[in-house]
Design a protein around this motif. Sequence first.
Motif, PDB file in Angstrom:
ATOM      1  N   TYR A 150     -31.939  -2.065 140.002  1.00 43.78           N
ATOM      2  CA  TYR A 150     -31.189  -1.190 138.865  1.00 43.78           C
ATOM      3  C   TYR A 150     -30.139  -2.379 138.474  1.00 43.78           C
ATOM      4  CZ  TYR A 150     -26.667   1.440 137.902  1.00 43.78           C
ATOM      5  OH  TYR A 150     -25.800   1.927 137.515  1.00 43.78           O
ATOM      6  N   SER A 151     -30.285  -2.943 137.318  1.00 45.93           N
ATOM      7  CA  SER A 151     -29.854  -3.807 136.198  1.00 45.93           C
ATOM      8  C   SER A 151     -28.770  -3.477 135.616  1.00 45.93           C
ATOM      9  CB  SER A 151     -30.845  -4.909 135.522  1.00 45.93           C
ATOM     10  OG  SER A 151     -30.502  -5.688 134.808  1.00 45.93           O
ATOM     11  N   ASN A 152     -27.580  -4.376 136.368  1.00 40.59           N
ATOM     12  CA  ASN A 152     -26.424  -3.903 135.082  1.00 40.59           C
ATOM     13  C   ASN A 152     -25.505  -5.304 135.188  1.00 40.59           C
ATOM     14  OD1 ASN A 152     -25.571  -1.619 134.531  1.00 40.59           O
ATOM     15  ND2 ASN A 152     -25.814  -1.712 136.908  1.00 40.59           N
ATOM     16  N   ARG A 153     -24.330  -5.550 134.021  1.00 44.86           N
ATOM     17  CA  ARG A 153     -24.304  -6.999 133.522  1.00 44.86           C
ATOM     18  C   ARG A 153     -23.190  -7.472 135.233  1.00 44.86           C
ATOM     19  NH1 ARG A 153     -23.716  -4.720 128.695  1.00 44.86           N
ATOM     20  NH2 ARG A 153     -24.680  -5.885 126.856  1.00 44.86           N
ATOM     21  N   ARG A 154     -22.628  -6.391 135.727  1.00 39.71           N
ATOM     22  CA  ARG A 154     -21.701  -6.907 136.461  1.00 39.71           C
ATOM     23  C   ARG A 154     -21.209  -5.194 137.895  1.00 39.71           C
ATOM     24  NH1 ARG A 154     -16.014  -6.661 134.010  1.00 39.71           N
ATOM     25  NH2 ARG A 154     -16.956  -5.149 133.105  1.00 39.71           N
ATOM     26  N   PRO A 155     -20.745  -5.638 138.865  1.00 44.52           N
ATOM     27  CA  PRO A 155     -20.486  -4.196 139.135  1.00 44.52           C
ATOM     28  C   PRO A 155     -19.728  -3.459 139.433  1.00 44.52           C
ATOM     29  CG  PRO A 155     -21.100  -6.485 140.970  1.00 44.52           C
ATOM     30  CD  PRO A 155     -20.976  -6.593 139.844  1.00 44.52           C
ATOM     31  N   GLU A 156     -18.767  -4.201 137.773  1.00 40.21           N
ATOM     32  CA  GLU A 156     -18.083  -3.314 137.709  1.00 40.21           C
ATOM     33  C   GLU A 156     -18.548  -2.194 136.824  1.00 40.21           C
ATOM     34  OE1 GLU A 156     -15.556  -7.008 137.787  1.00 40.21           O
ATOM     35  OE2 GLU A 156     -17.544  -6.083 138.298  1.00 40.21           O
ATOM     36  N   ASP A 157     -19.751  -2.148 136.535  1.00 41.96           N
ATOM     37  CA  ASP A 157     -20.333  -1.859 134.883  1.00 41.96           C
ATOM     38  C   ASP A 157     -21.559  -0.807 135.763  1.00 41.96           C
ATOM     39  OD1 ASP A 157     -18.817  -3.994 133.372  1.00 41.96           O
ATOM     40  OD2 ASP A 157     -20.785  -5.058 133.621  1.00 41.96           O
ATOM     41  N   SER A 158     -22.082  -1.159 137.100  1.00 47.66           N
ATOM     42  CA  SER A 158     -22.796  -0.361 137.768  1.00 47.66           C
ATOM     43  C   SER A 158     -22.103   1.173 137.518  1.00 47.66           C
ATOM     44  CB  SER A 158     -23.320  -1.495 138.355  1.00 47.66           C
ATOM     45  OG  SER A 158     -23.773  -2.214 138.483  1.00 47.66           O
TER      46      SER A 158
END
Length: 242
Positions: free
Chosen positions: A142-150
């Motif tokens: 699972y790829s995201n920019r930041r944890p906040e965006d996940s």
Amino acid sequence: MPDYRVKLLNKMPVAEGTMAFSFAKPEGFSFKPGQSSDLTLLDPPETDAEGNVRTFSIVSAPSEGDLTFATRLRDTAFKRVLRNMAPGTEIKLEGPMGSFNLHKNAAKHAALLAGGIGITPFMSMVREAARQKDSRQIYLFYSNRRPEDSAFLDELTALAQQDSNFHLVATMTEMEKSRQPQPWTGEQGFIDAAMLKRHLTELNGPIYYVAGPPAMVAAMRDLLVKAGVDEDDIRAEDFAGY
């Protein structure tokens, strides 16, 4: 394809700029994890050139009582109306549709590759697998920019701790921009062959499922083919404009 009128039950943020919407499930409505539905706004207070219909993957598991969808809240008329919708508001739902579903052979592992909001069809899959105590091994990258965006990251982390058949590999590509007080201890960088090899016993064993923005889906398909994965073992769904 049947259509229904469904009422909004509740809505809640699931990441920065991402919100989940739960609707009452129509009587007799059944679907497979990974399928989607068309949602149509009825007499919205505003509209634009993109229209009043969007296709969303179903986030909830088939065995759950409600129908949940999640989306990035871009600045379009559809998303503004959806974001401001009051509980009890009725919309039109058509579906289910699509064949982005887990394979039936539980002996073969499933490797799910998600980018951003591409997590939505996989949420239904892993939720249902946990509820049904599915014996197959599921690996979610699972790829995201930041944890906040996940979106749903906390729920997925908890599921991985509770279910020994579900393995979560979350990776962040822009941790330097995160405002999280705790350091990130998971993977960093884009999903690549080296990351897959660190977590999978062999690259040619699983059936691969890829969902996310079109560029990400194309890159993952290319990566897998170059790694020697049989194209028949790669299934993909891209999410444009979400």
